[in-house]
Write an enzyme that holds these catalytic residues in place. Sequence first.
Site, short mmCIF file in Angstrom:
data_model
loop_
_atom_site.label_atom_id
_atom_site.label_comp_id
_atom_site.label_asym_id
_atom_site.label_seq_id
_atom_site.Cartn_x
_atom_site.Cartn_y
_atom_site.Cartn_z
NE ARG A 58 -2.20 -1.34 3.50
CZ ARG A 58 -3.50 -1.31 3.77
NH1 ARG A 58 -4.07 -0.19 4.11
NH2 ARG A 58 -4.20 -2.42 3.71
CB THR A 59 3.74 2.48 1.98
OG1 THR A 59 3.08 2.15 3.20
CG2 THR A 59 4.45 3.80 2.13
CE LYS A 86 22.92 -9.54 -8.72
NZ LYS A 86 22.82 -8.63 -9.86
NE ARG A 108 7.79 0.84 4.40
CZ ARG A 108 6.51 0.57 4.63
NH1 ARG A 108 6.05 -0.64 4.46
NH2 ARG A 108 5.70 1.52 5.02
CG HIS A 136 5.57 5.13 8.09
ND1 HIS A 136 5.70 5.81 6.90
CD2 HIS A 136 4.79 4.06 7.80
CE1 HIS A 136 5.02 5.19 5.96
NE2 HIS A 136 4.46 4.12 6.48
#
Lengths: 313, 428
Positions: A58-59, A86, A108, A136
């Site tokens: 959703r974000t 990697k 994020r 947030h």
Amino acid sequence: MTFPHRHLLGIEHLSPADITAILDLADTYAELNRQPQKHGDALRGLTQINMFFENSTRTQASFEIAGKRLGADVMNMAMQASSIKKGETLIDTAMSLNAMHPDLLVVRHPQSGAVDLLAQKVNCAVLNAGDGRHEHPTQALLDGLTIRRAKGRLHRLSIAICGDIAHSRVARSNILLLGKMENRIRLVGPPTLMPSQIDQFGVEVFDDMEKGLRDVDVVMMLRLQKERMDGGFIPSEREYYHRFGLDAEKLAHAKPDAIVMHPGPMNRGVEIDGTLADDINRSVIQDQVEMGVAVRMAAMDLLARNLRMARSA
Amino acid sequence: MTATLLTNARLIDPERGLEFPGSLLVEDGRIAAVMEDPAGADAASARVVDCGGLHLAPGIVDLGVKVCEPGERHKESYRSAGLAAAAGGVTTMVTRPDTDPPIDNPETLEFVTRRAKEASPVNVVPMAALTKARAGREMTEIGFLMDAGAVAFTDCDRVIADTRVFSRAMTYAGSLGALIVAHPQEPGLSRGAAATSGKFASLRGLPAVSPMAERMGLDRDIALIEMTGARYHADQITTARALPALERAKRNGLDITAGVGVHHLTLNALDVADYRTFFKLKPPLRDEDDRLAVVEAVASGLIDIVCSMHTPQDEESKRLPFEEAASGAVGLETLLPAALRLVHADAVPLAVLWRALSLNPARRLGLPGGRLSAGAPADLVLFDMNAPFVLDRATLRSKSLNTPFDGMRMQGRVRATYVAGSQIYEAP
């Protein structure tokens, strides 16, 4: 309207005027988003990269829609599947992306402070879409906007934030934002899910949900962050639901017009009763999602203005 | 070897707890005479060095230096650590075995001893691991390692969680008179922690450990000392809550001493600010109340030893999100000016501080240094305790530059360092 910040890394660094500036602009975008023709051009010509080191639907979608509605070229990078695997370090990844001249970087990351670190190494605007248990900010801003629209103001309200405070960046950003806007904040949850010395953040702490909800204007539920727990914070989900899950009976202790919020995704039957979550008379959960897009448009617009100003100077 | 007469000095005698103007005669690598006359006695053949009224003291014995040989020489070698030590007034490095591989057998110990002899201008005395691979399961060959020169046994920042293993190792070490250096910490509570629990860690959203975990670890270890009769040194006591337990154990006559790193004496949890990983230490920095209590314990002598906890880390291991970043800071060159902050703040008298920097660690390890008296080795440091400067980490001699003091104002600089009577460092 000035917004004196290069990045949006957290609520901690914002003033009440900054918060109001974002919310005011977001209000106009909320109106735009309800029109059949939703396009603005505030971000035209700019490149927005969404870097999500942690799963999010959703974000990420919200940031993507926000960017596209304002005319940015938006690219999503699923970082879990990429070079991090990697062995590339966060900073190297950031430097490589930086060389591609993005204008807005939405990040994020599962670790607290990782977005701050990344922001030090790039010369575009960085928006924190959630870092570990730290902050947030756009979630707190969209919550603020939702409350302001539902209650007509964002000050002198009594607001209960309930549940897993310890693992929640949403709770931290909301405590900071609602505190800066001069609301009374109550935290409700079992003591094992409270961060230490949280009482020093200008909040009242309750481990009894009925007492904690008494006469509040807003009930903000949090998701039980099962993936962040390394065992043994609560005895079981059913006991948790019994004591701290929001249902009509517990909600009856709040003011009759109290609204119910949840940042999503919900664990129905764990922290919130499903029927209550869907009750359009009490729940503003869908409004939160709608305001999310508007707030992110506003935040990116303001940062882009600064970016353009800095470049033309 | 000709004699050297160091005149016009302000001498620090940690044994007597005195600081006085005087002079020092050095002969054949040893202190030949300590004189309370700044001009010194007439020693016809001696080369005379005027100390210009600066402080002259026994060199620092730094208990717990990590040199990254074998394994990670790019972080710190015996050469670079030795040069850093010389510039910091450290004349004896007591090295840690938490290398890669760890120093847990006589062969590895012999290798590092040889490397140290070839490359380091200052004395190096090694500690060895207490358990194989520092894994906390089987004790090392304590007897052989002592024969090869190990002065103490430690698993460094790893706690031996299995109390039975630890009690056997302590019993065995005790029978040989070996000193154990342990890291008091309750391993379950501190697992995964990157900060000390409290308001700051909550605000930053960092996994945190209660300061109580240190006391719980110390309490367990004290019970084990009582049970086994082992000789025990707690590497770092950093919290107020651990101090009464330490005080009680000492009062009860247990063979216990305690140390603290200079960073915990001069910085607190708030210094981490916006996730500055150079301030990530193990144990993590504490609240100001704890810092003040620990400073007071140094002043009272309850905490015996102040050390640098020199832990080189390269940029790659520090330029990471805070939780992932490596712990530790370099400290050989900043130990003295940082510790002098306590003197300048009138919190600890200079002669008392010096006991914790040189005499106490030397005594605890059975080393001849740390004293300012006739017959002691002429391991000396000459320093200007008031010289102000702003630390630029690029000027450090360590291969790793992870100091939290970069850009900070400091007061006190080393002018010259002597090991066994030879000058090994002179300030540029």
